[in-house]
Design a protein around this motif. Sequence first.
Motif, PDB file in Angstrom:
ATOM      1  N   UNK A 137       0.807  -1.206   0.000  1.00 55.54           N
ATOM      2  CA  UNK A 137       0.000   0.000   0.000  1.00 55.54           C
ATOM      3  C   UNK A 137       0.843   1.260   0.000  1.00 55.54           C
ATOM      4  N   UNK A 138       2.143   1.106  -0.164  1.00 55.21           N
ATOM      5  CA  UNK A 138       3.048   2.252  -0.182  1.00 55.21           C
ATOM      6  C   UNK A 138       3.852   2.247  -1.470  1.00 55.21           C
ATOM      7  N   UNK A 139       4.215   3.431  -1.915  1.00 53.65           N
ATOM      8  CA  UNK A 139       5.069   3.535  -3.098  1.00 53.65           C
ATOM      9  C   UNK A 139       6.511   3.215  -2.713  1.00 53.65           C
ATOM     10  N   UNK A 140       7.330   2.949  -3.719  1.00 52.30           N
ATOM     11  CA  UNK A 140       8.749   2.698  -3.478  1.00 52.30           C
ATOM     12  C   UNK A 140       9.377   3.893  -2.768  1.00 52.30           C
TER      13      UNK A 140
ATOM     14  N   UNK B 261      11.808   6.242   2.030  1.00 54.21           N
ATOM     15  CA  UNK B 261      11.739   7.288   3.048  1.00 54.21           C
ATOM     16  C   UNK B 261      11.632   6.678   4.442  1.00 54.21           C
ATOM     17  N   UNK B 262      10.752   5.684   4.584  1.00 55.54           N
ATOM     18  CA  UNK B 262      10.584   5.026   5.885  1.00 55.54           C
ATOM     19  C   UNK B 262      11.883   4.368   6.337  1.00 55.54           C
ATOM     20  N   UNK B 263      12.571   3.754   5.400  1.00 56.98           N
ATOM     21  CA  UNK B 263      13.843   3.080   5.710  1.00 56.98           C
ATOM     22  C   UNK B 263      14.885   4.095   6.170  1.00 56.98           C
ATOM     23  N   UNK B 264      14.936   5.240   5.476  1.00 61.15           N
ATOM     24  CA  UNK B 264      15.884   6.298   5.843  1.00 61.15           C
ATOM     25  C   UNK B 264      15.552   6.850   7.235  1.00 61.15           C
ATOM     26  N   UNK B 265      14.267   7.072   7.488  1.00 56.56           N
ATOM     27  CA  UNK B 265      13.859   7.591   8.800  1.00 56.56           C
ATOM     28  C   UNK B 265      14.195   6.594   9.912  1.00 56.56           C
TER      29      UNK B 265
ATOM     30  N   UNK C  71      23.680   9.399   5.503  1.00 58.78           N
ATOM     31  CA  UNK C  71      22.414   9.038   4.861  1.00 58.78           C
ATOM     32  C   UNK C  71      22.251   9.732   3.500  1.00 58.78           C
ATOM     33  N   UNK C  72      23.321  10.337   3.022  1.00 59.38           N
ATOM     34  CA  UNK C  72      23.370  10.932   1.677  1.00 59.38           C
ATOM     35  C   UNK C  72      22.511  12.182   1.512  1.00 59.38           C
ATOM     36  N   UNK C  73      22.325  12.937   2.597  1.00 51.37           N
ATOM     37  CA  UNK C  73      21.685  14.250   2.464  1.00 51.37           C
ATOM     38  C   UNK C  73      22.758  15.260   2.106  1.00 51.37           C
ATOM     39  N   UNK C  74      22.384  16.236   1.256  1.00 50.25           N
ATOM     40  CA  UNK C  74      23.349  17.236   0.815  1.00 50.25           C
ATOM     41  C   UNK C  74      23.852  18.055   1.993  1.00 50.25           C
TER      42      UNK C  74
ATOM     43  N   UNK D 239      17.466  17.856   8.465  1.00 50.80           N
ATOM     44  CA  UNK D 239      16.646  18.261   9.616  1.00 50.80           C
ATOM     45  C   UNK D 239      15.207  18.547   9.209  1.00 50.80           C
ATOM     46  N   UNK D 240      15.037  19.230   8.063  1.00 52.66           N
ATOM     47  CA  UNK D 240      13.680  19.517   7.560  1.00 52.66           C
ATOM     48  C   UNK D 240      12.945  18.228   7.192  1.00 52.66           C
ATOM     49  N   UNK D 241      13.623  17.356   6.505  1.00 52.07           N
ATOM     50  CA  UNK D 241      13.057  16.060   6.113  1.00 52.07           C
ATOM     51  C   UNK D 241      12.621  15.281   7.358  1.00 52.07           C
ATOM     52  N   UNK D 242      13.507  15.209   8.333  1.00 48.82           N
ATOM     53  CA  UNK D 242      13.238  14.432   9.538  1.00 48.82           C
ATOM     54  C   UNK D 242      12.050  15.013  10.299  1.00 48.82           C
ATOM     55  N   UNK D 243      12.036  16.327  10.454  1.00 52.40           N
ATOM     56  CA  UNK D 243      10.960  16.972  11.208  1.00 52.40           C
ATOM     57  C   UNK D 243       9.614  16.843  10.485  1.00 52.40           C
TER      58      UNK D 243
END
Length: 69
Positions: free
Chosen positions: A8-11, A16-20, A41-44, A50-54
């Motif tokens: 029920x989730x896209x790739x 994203x879930x795996x990274x989180x 985790x390959x963030x620039x 921080x924005x992604x995580x929050x």
Amino acid sequence: GVVTSITGKSAGELIRDRVLLEAKRMLVNSGQSISEIAWDLNFEDNAYFSRFFKKYTGASPDEFRKQVA
């Protein structure tokens, strides 16, 4: 796709879930700085991480670390 029909989730969501999950694990266990974790985790950059995580957890990486410590 096949992935969506099973979970029920896209790739993208699964990645994203795996990274989180990995980010949370590293924040709790690794003792690395937020910047080091973002880099691993390959963030620039730290701000983007921080924005992604929050956005998806409701807490900044720093806040998350303090909550579980």
